[in-house]
Design a protein around this motif. Structure first.
Motif, PDB file in Angstrom:
ATOM      1  N   PHE A 149      31.319  40.872  34.819  1.00 11.20           N
ATOM      2  CA  PHE A 149      31.384  40.312  36.173  1.00 11.20           C
ATOM      3  C   PHE A 149      32.729  39.640  36.438  1.00 11.20           C
ATOM      4  N   GLY A 150      33.308  39.064  35.385  1.00  9.57           N
ATOM      5  CA  GLY A 150      34.615  38.424  35.539  1.00  9.57           C
ATOM      6  C   GLY A 150      35.674  39.368  36.069  1.00  9.57           C
ATOM      7  N   ASN A 151      35.512  40.685  35.800  1.00  6.12           N
ATOM      8  CA  ASN A 151      36.476  41.678  36.292  1.00  6.12           C
ATOM      9  C   ASN A 151      36.391  41.865  37.802  1.00  6.12           C
ATOM     10  N   PHE A 152      35.229  41.545  38.404  1.00  8.62           N
ATOM     11  CA  PHE A 152      35.009  41.841  39.821  1.00  8.62           C
ATOM     12  C   PHE A 152      35.233  40.647  40.732  1.00  8.62           C
ATOM     13  N   ILE A 153      35.353  39.451  40.147  1.00  5.94           N
ATOM     14  CA  ILE A 153      35.542  38.274  41.014  1.00  5.94           C
ATOM     15  C   ILE A 153      36.845  37.543  40.680  1.00  5.94           C
ATOM     16  N   GLY A 154      37.705  38.227  39.926  1.00  6.18           N
ATOM     17  CA  GLY A 154      39.013  37.654  39.614  1.00  6.18           C
ATOM     18  C   GLY A 154      40.080  38.202  40.551  1.00  6.18           C
ATOM     19  N   GLU A 155      41.224  38.553  39.988  1.00  2.49           N
ATOM     20  CA  GLU A 155      42.345  39.064  40.793  1.00  2.49           C
ATOM     21  C   GLU A 155      41.998  40.347  41.528  1.00  2.49           C
ATOM     22  N   GLU A 156      41.090  41.138  40.943  1.00  2.00           N
ATOM     23  CA  GLU A 156      40.745  42.440  41.537  1.00  2.00           C
ATOM     24  C   GLU A 156      39.556  42.360  42.496  1.00  2.00           C
ATOM     25  N   ILE A 157      39.155  41.162  42.891  1.00  2.00           N
ATOM     26  CA  ILE A 157      37.969  40.996  43.744  1.00  2.00           C
ATOM     27  C   ILE A 157      38.110  41.804  45.033  1.00  2.00           C
ATOM     28  N   ARG A 158      37.017  42.440  45.445  1.00  4.63           N
ATOM     29  CA  ARG A 158      36.998  43.193  46.701  1.00  4.63           C
ATOM     30  C   ARG A 158      36.017  42.517  47.653  1.00  4.63           C
TER      31      ARG A 158
END
Length: 632
Positions: free
Chosen positions: A565-574
């Motif tokens: 989940f950290g991948n989706f709400i960090g710098e790359e959040i959409r």
């Protein structure tokens, strides 16, 4: 260990203009973002270039501006005087170089500090400037602020003016995309504030005859407006005001043509002046909140040498109109007091409509005062041990916090313990907070604001956001609805949106509400993992990683591990923004989706229902790739 670190002359670094802008872009253009928010950096880049063209028009040079914006390329051509040919390179690459230090050449302009175009240049992977002046033209090209082409002067038959072409740097603005509605709003604002200026944007003409009157008529739903817009103009000041049937207050404030999204001295003075004038006109000390409830208004002022509270010029800090003029507060107050009072005396039907709106707001406020007091006491107790809210450290309303941090603050609204747990464990505790719903919230369509205080969950959410008395104290810049992409998740999403649209529409109109976009698929092999947000992305990932790749379909947020989940709400959040425009009639929208018109809604769903298999069969190639992936 510390003794080995030498503090010498080599420790002191001096960055040139380009390196400094690229190292600290937030100081110059606010937050970076990917374009999903209306104040993201890519829109500031467009604004900085356009401001120069607008300033030329304001000085009486050029009545037309041509703009073309494609997926990643921006072109702006004005027909002003053109940058002096010998200074073209300096004007876009040397800090503190510009014509606006000479206040005689640019009175009451926006770009005073000679930084704007340089920031655009430094943050663009390609930047081209061309000046046309008295039959000659000069062209210079840059990459990330470094001069790559310096053409000698050439003859030209084109009209005087300046043309700037740039592509934002994809390494700075990751996964960026322009949202057409944001650009259109930006361009309309320029047209409204510069009556007589024609802006041609991507083949469409933008032109306004009546300024702020036109702006308000575009923003307000005709059926919701309580009386015709009051439109008043004076030297260096213009205002438009009306009341609607919606909750909240809605303001559009401008300084020297700059949209000050966070208000400032001029807006505070205007809000005070409206209350004071109306109290004096009716000779009664009405509560300020009753006068301003449901107001929709715009104010524009022109001042010499404005002082903004940040480089992005979203909040005015100026206290005076000019070096020898009155304070801005006095200037605005005197204008509103004289002109609005005169208008109300001359238009008794409008005065009656305003009085009815005030008395209605007063009745509604008194009706909920008892329950409001009890609810607020409960909320205070709950805040001490509020299990629903996992707060972050930085807040949007805290002016002591760095602006870049404040701009990145967000509150995730989640449903269910598993989804809340995943986000809570993987979030950035500095800027990301989580509010957990215990299930489906109440459908509050058609209810009065009393329900916000009677419903404990709604009241706690209101307090978490700090929006009870308006959005000035909003604690998070982004409110992100994070629900599963299934039927239940969609329903919860609609219920939360109904709450905000019904009771806090100004929060939505100001671009604070978003939906979290989470991946539908994970495609991976032993070397690489790709997260896919659409079926098209899944097909591309399979093509890239091979048909033997492992494909996982995420059915809910709770299935995604905190580490992932950290991948989706960090710098790359959409994030998908909730955008309201003139065509969005909130009352009709909510009535259709959340009201009791079940047969109409059922017919709409049946007419528009298309399953994935049908979509694939529309395209033979896609259908074949579906079969291939199933075989894999």
């Amino acid at each position: 260990m510390a003794d080995n670190v030498k503090y010498t002359e080599e420790s002191i670094k001096s960055l040139d203009w380009r390196e400094h802008i690229r190292l600290r872009p937030g100081m110059y253009i606010g937050k970076l973002g990917d374009g999903s928010a209306q104040d993201d950096g890519i829109y500031v880049l467009v604004k900085e270039v356009l401001d120069n063209s607008i300033d030329e028009h304001m000085m009486g040079y050029g009545r037309t501006i041509d703009i073309k914006i494609s997926e990643h390329l921006v072109e702006v051509r004005d027909y002003g005087r053109g940058i002096p040919l010998g200074k073209v390179i300096d004007c876009v690459s040397k800090i503190n170089t510009g014509g606006k230090y000479d206040s005689g050449a640019f009175q009451k302009s926006v770009g005073l500090n000679g930084v704007g175009t340089k920031a655009v240049n430094a943050l663009s992977q390609y930047f081209r400037v061309q000046s046309f002046r008295d039959g000659e033209t000069k062209i210079a090209e840059f990459e990330k602020g470094i001069l790559t082409v310096d053409k000698p002067l050439e003859k030209t038959t084109e009209r005087n003016g300046t043309k700037v072409v740039f592509t934002p740097d994809a390494t700075v603005f990751k996964n960026y995309h322009f949202i057409p509605e944001y650009l259109e709003n930006q361009i309309w604002n320029y047209a409204f504030l510069n009556a007589g200026l024609t802006i041609n944007y991507n083949g469409k003409k933008y032109f306004s005859e009546r300024g702020l009157y036109d702006l308000l008529m575009r923003k307000v739903d005709d059926e919701q407006i309580r009386y015709p817009v009051i439109h008043l103009k004076g030297k260096d000041i213009e205002m438009a005001i009306s009341h609607s049937n919606q909750y909240g207050e809605e303001y559009y404030s401008f300084v020297n043509g700059q949209f000050t999204t966070q208000g400032g001295t001029h807006l505070a003075a205007f809000r005070e002046a409206v209350v004071k004038t109306i109290r004096e006109f009716y000779k009664k000390d009405y509560d300020a909140s009753d006068i301003r409830q449901s107001v929709v208004a715009a104010i524009a002022v022109r001042v010499q040498e404005p002082v903004f509270e940040s480089q992005t010029k979203t909040k005015l800090g100026s206290q005076s109109v000019g070096p020898d003029g009155p304070t801005l507060r006095t200037f605005v107050n005197d204008f509103v007091k004289t002109e609005l009072d005169n208008f109300l005396h001359k238009n008794p039907s409008v005065a009656d409509a305003i009085l009815k709106r005030i008395l209605q707001s007063e009745r509604e406020r008194k009706e909920i005062s008892g329950i409001k007091k009890l609810a607020n006491e409960r909320a205070k107790k709950a805040n001490l041990h509020n299990k629903k809210l996992r707060d972050c450290r930085a807040h949007y309303d805290d002016t002591k916090v760095d602006e870049e941090l404040r701009n990145n603050t967000m509150l995730f609204i989640t449903e269910g313990d598993s989804a809340s747990g995943s986000i809570t464990k993987s979030r950035d505790v500095q800027t990301q907070a989580v509010f957990s719903l215990r299930g489906k919230p109440l459908n509050c369509f058609g209810m009065t604001k009393k329900v916000v205080y009677e419903n404990e969950e709604f009241n706690l959410l209101q307090h978490a956001l700090n929006i009870e008395d308006g959005i000035e104290g909003l604690r998070y810049r982004m409110i992100v609805i994070a629900t599963d992409a299934d039927v239940d998740g969609m329903h919860i999403r609609l219920l939360i949106m109904t709450y905000f649209l019904q009771f806090f529409p100004d929060l939505v109109r100001n671009g604070h509400l978003f939906i979290l976009d989470t991946p539908l698929f994970r495609v991976r092999n032993k070397k690489e993992t790709i997260y896919c947000y659409t079926d098209e992305e899944r097909q591309r990932a399979i093509h890239k990683l091979g048909k033997s790749a492992e494909i996982t379909r995420f059915k809910g947020l709770g299935e995604i591990s905190p580490e992932e989940f950290g991948n989706f709400i960090g710098e790359e959040i959409r994030l998908d923004p909730i955008i309201l425009n003139k065509e969005t009639k909130i009352a009709e929208l909510l009535s259709f989706y959340m009201g009791k018109n079940t047969p109409n809604r059922q017919a709409f769903i049946i007419d528009n229902l298309r399953i994935e298999r049908d979509l694939a069969l529309d395209d033979p190639k896609k259908a074949q790739s579906e079969e291939d992936s199933e075989a894999a």
